[in-house]
Write an enzyme that holds these catalytic residues in place. Sequence first.
Site, PDB file in Angstrom:
ATOM      1  N   ARG B  44      -3.953   1.454  -4.791  1.00  0.00           N
ATOM      2  CA  ARG B  44      -3.005   0.321  -4.448  1.00  0.00           C
ATOM      3  C   ARG B  44      -3.656  -0.817  -5.392  1.00  0.00           C
ATOM      4  O   ARG B  44      -4.544  -1.319  -5.321  1.00  0.00           O
ATOM      5  CB  ARG B  44      -3.229  -0.223  -3.300  1.00  0.00           C
ATOM      6  CG  ARG B  44      -2.116  -1.473  -2.984  1.00  0.00           C
ATOM      7  CD  ARG B  44      -2.169  -1.810  -1.412  1.00  0.00           C
ATOM      8  NE  ARG B  44      -1.045  -2.689  -1.072  1.00  0.00           N
ATOM      9  CZ  ARG B  44      -0.990  -3.843  -1.095  1.00  0.00           C
ATOM     10  NH1 ARG B  44      -2.113  -4.506  -1.438  1.00  0.00           N
ATOM     11  NH2 ARG B  44       0.085  -4.447  -0.862  1.00  0.00           N
ATOM     12  N   SER B 112       4.143   1.822   6.140  1.00  0.00           N
ATOM     13  CA  SER B 112       3.670   0.537   6.908  1.00  0.00           C
ATOM     14  C   SER B 112       4.687  -0.026   7.810  1.00  0.00           C
ATOM     15  O   SER B 112       5.833  -0.193   7.373  1.00  0.00           O
ATOM     16  CB  SER B 112       3.473  -0.504   5.660  1.00  0.00           C
ATOM     17  OG  SER B 112       2.281  -0.217   5.017  1.00  0.00           O
ATOM     18  N   LYS B 141      -2.326 -11.831   4.159  1.00  0.00           N
ATOM     19  CA  LYS B 141      -1.047 -11.555   5.067  1.00  0.00           C
ATOM     20  C   LYS B 141      -0.831 -12.886   5.825  1.00  0.00           C
ATOM     21  O   LYS B 141      -1.686 -13.551   6.306  1.00  0.00           O
ATOM     22  CB  LYS B 141      -1.216 -10.478   6.035  1.00  0.00           C
ATOM     23  CG  LYS B 141      -1.307  -9.131   5.505  1.00  0.00           C
ATOM     24  CD  LYS B 141      -0.103  -8.504   5.320  1.00  0.00           C
ATOM     25  CE  LYS B 141      -0.080  -7.040   4.532  1.00  0.00           C
ATOM     26  NZ  LYS B 141       1.106  -6.508   4.333  1.00  0.00           N
TER      27      LYS B 141
END
Lengths: 209, 209
Positions: B44, B112, B141
């Site tokens: 990622r 996710s 987040k």
Amino acid sequence: MASIRDLRKRLALYLVTDDKSSPEQLLTTVRSALEGGVTTVQLRRKHDDGRRLVELGHGIRELTKSFGALYIVNDRVDIALLTQADGVHVGQSDISCRDARRLLGDKLIGVSTCTLEEAKTAERDGADYLGVGAVFPTRSKSDADMCGIDGLAAITQYVSSPVVGIGGIALNNVKSVLEAGADGVAVVSAILHAEDPRRASVELKQFLT
Amino acid sequence: MASIRDLRKRLALYLVTDDKSSPEQLLTTVRSALEGGVTTVQLRRKHDDGRRLVELGHGIRELTKSFGALYIVNDRVDIALLTQADGVHVGQSDISCRDARRLLGDKLIGVSTCTLEEAKTAERDGADYLGVGAVFPTRSKSDADMCGIDGLAAITQYVSSPVVGIGGIALNNVKSVLEAGADGVAVVSAILHAEDPRRASVELKQFLT
Ligand code: NI
């Protein structure tokens, strides 16, 4: 693709999208550009996630189909496959032409090149057409990425692949790009940010037929 | 994949890469993590271009293969196909699970999810496993993306797919994630930014066998 001569024609007025407008606005502008004579639309959005790219791609596929125009996706081979694109366009730091070919079979692959060396490599790697530039200065490109009209001419004299000039191309300089041997011109701002994108496309198109 | 039971085991200690280190540094860290017992590595990198992702992907494929670990690619189905990944992991704004399936055949697809609704949808769409989080607060987040331990437990009680908890998981809280029903834990910083990534992996792994 019927023939290389046909491809040269279909690359004549090549619109590249940007990130500045919303997806809805973009599709409206793309429709106007197609009405004005744009022959190829490249989906290029650097800030959109995959899901949105797929949505936009389906929208552009539908529009280009109804106008008989080509639809190309920048870099993302997966998005190209999922939205029935005619091909992809890759830069020197994107998925390589050879790798793209493995996933795309005989779909179109365009490669951005700035030097004769890069152009030769792209042809050898099986590119279907070359995007050459930046021909003129643009806000988004540093001097290092400029090839100029002379660099463009050096490439068109050497290669046999269709060549699309890109970078700072507008009404006032499109003639010089064609005189340097390009088969088509790729534009972003000259159409996307024109007051009347349809009219801007019509005006550019006059040089290309 | 032999069985769902086998998959649960192979997702036990799931390392997700980030953009903070150079490709060379990252491969060194990934090797240490695999030596320490990481069972899955997800590539990622949000700021790398396609060509670099392909290079990194080949490197991670080679390493994971020699350790018998899974190699998953975030979002980019094209990179997954080009680097012989075991599958992809998609978020709610990436290419959809159904679209990914069209390109990937029977390779693994992880999705996710943050809510039970999203988890149900992902299962219905054919996800092979769920990444559920953020379980704990993380710098990357916002609160809106938090599901917490309770949210995780609500999902693991409902779904039959393997579940990997993600978000702020470290040595001090990994036990609670497993008690909430997760089959595995996904970590970024706890391994990547540990002084000794191999040792950090060994310590986490003790909870997972
Ligand atoms: Ni990106």
